[in-house]
Design a protein around this motif. Structure first.
Motif, PDB file in Angstrom:
ATOM      1  N   UNK A  44       0.847  -1.198   0.000  1.00 42.64           N
ATOM      2  CA  UNK A  44       0.000   0.000   0.000  1.00 42.64           C
ATOM      3  C   UNK A  44       0.875   1.237   0.000  1.00 42.64           C
ATOM      4  N   UNK A  45       1.222   1.711  -1.180  1.00 44.08           N
ATOM      5  CA  UNK A  45       2.072   2.901  -1.290  1.00 44.08           C
ATOM      6  C   UNK A  45       1.611   3.701  -2.505  1.00 44.08           C
ATOM      7  N   UNK A  46       2.125   4.903  -2.630  1.00 41.74           N
ATOM      8  CA  UNK A  46       1.663   5.805  -3.685  1.00 41.74           C
ATOM      9  C   UNK A  46       1.936   5.204  -5.075  1.00 41.74           C
ATOM     10  N   UNK A  47       0.942   5.297  -5.956  1.00 45.35           N
ATOM     11  CA  UNK A  47       1.007   4.784  -7.336  1.00 45.35           C
ATOM     12  C   UNK A  47       1.030   3.257  -7.414  1.00 45.35           C
ATOM     13  N   UNK A  48       0.721   2.570  -6.318  1.00 42.93           N
ATOM     14  CA  UNK A  48       0.824   1.103  -6.299  1.00 42.93           C
ATOM     15  C   UNK A  48      -0.405   0.412  -6.874  1.00 42.93           C
ATOM     16  N   UNK A  49      -1.475   1.176  -7.107  1.00 48.67           N
ATOM     17  CA  UNK A  49      -2.693   0.584  -7.688  1.00 48.67           C
ATOM     18  C   UNK A  49      -2.926   1.263  -9.036  1.00 48.67           C
TER      19      UNK A  49
END
Ligand code: MN
Length: 240
Positions: free
Chosen positions: A139-144
């Motif tokens: 769960x981190x920025x740009x991870x989805x």
């Protein structure tokens, strides 16, 4: 004397609610929660040294603020030396579902899209070893990463559609949606036993075998039969 209650004033401007694009539409799909299924393709579970749990699916979550639209160039994520791609079929929920049966589950689906579950594999592996949560790994920025969605009716039944990912034009993942251990209806029925699924919830349904690392400069191009394709470019790591 009657007092008129005023809405409370936020102490800073409320952040915009994350949205997903819809193919060919001016409208957008407001995103609420992102659920992700683990080990949903037997060959991927095997390559990770795990067995599929055939008792029940399991999940992790990502913040809606981890969303990144297809077509983006993103910085190589911070805090990792081993960022991996995971190409996935994404289900977009458009109607409430709570404790629904398999037979009822598909009525809650609004549509589908191509997604990439970026993973800091080294941090996930360290967390597994220490029996800690996976958040730093997942769960981190740009991870989805998410491509534009299309309505379920335009996609048709989920069957043997091919799901593929190319890394710099070279095929690295290639499977069929029918290879999923848990079907979309089984996932929704199970997950709805633990959450009130609501419009705006997304479900990343797991990745086939062939996951691997990305490097700055890499281009990931994914496709699922019948869906808009997905692409992301990995840029240099941010400099502080
Ligand atoms: Mn995944």
């Amino acid at each position: 004397m009657h007092e008129v209650s005023m809405p409370p004033t936020p102490i800073f401007p409320a952040p915009p609610n994350p949205v997903a694009l819809i193919l060919g539409s001016e409208q957008v799909f407001p995103v609420r929660r992102i659920f992700c299924v683990g080990r949903n393709y037997a060959a991927h579970a095997a390559e990770m040294g795990n067995e599929v749990d055939r008792e029940a699916p399991f999940y992790f979550t990502k913040s809606a603020h981890a969303l990144c639209p297809s077509g983006s160039t993103i910085p190589y994520p911070p805090g990792t030396q081993d960022c991996h791609y995971e190409m996935e079929f994404v289900v977009a929920i458009g109607a409430p579902a709570f404790q629904v049966s398999k037979g009822e589950a598909m009525a809650s689906v609004w549509g589908y899209g191509c997604g990439i579950d970026l993973t800091r594999r080294d941090l996930q592996s360290a967390a597994k070893d220490k029996r800690r949560p996976w958040d730093l790994g997942k769960d981190f920025e740009n991870a989805a990463i998410l491509a534009p969605l299309i309505p379920a009716a335009d996609f048709g039944a989920v069957g043997a559609q091919r799901i593929t990912l190319n890394l710099n034009g070279k095929p690295v993942q290639d499977a069929a949606l029918s290879d999923m251990v848990w079907s979309v209806s089984e996932i929704i029925a199970h997950l709805s036993g633990f959450y009130h699924l609501r419009p705006g919830d997304l479900i990343y349904t797991g990745t086939p075998a062939g996951v691997g690392p990305v490097q700055p400069g890499d281009i990931l191009s994914g496709a699922i039969d019948g869906l808009p394709p997905i692409e992301v470019t990995i840029g240099a790591a941010e400099q502080t």
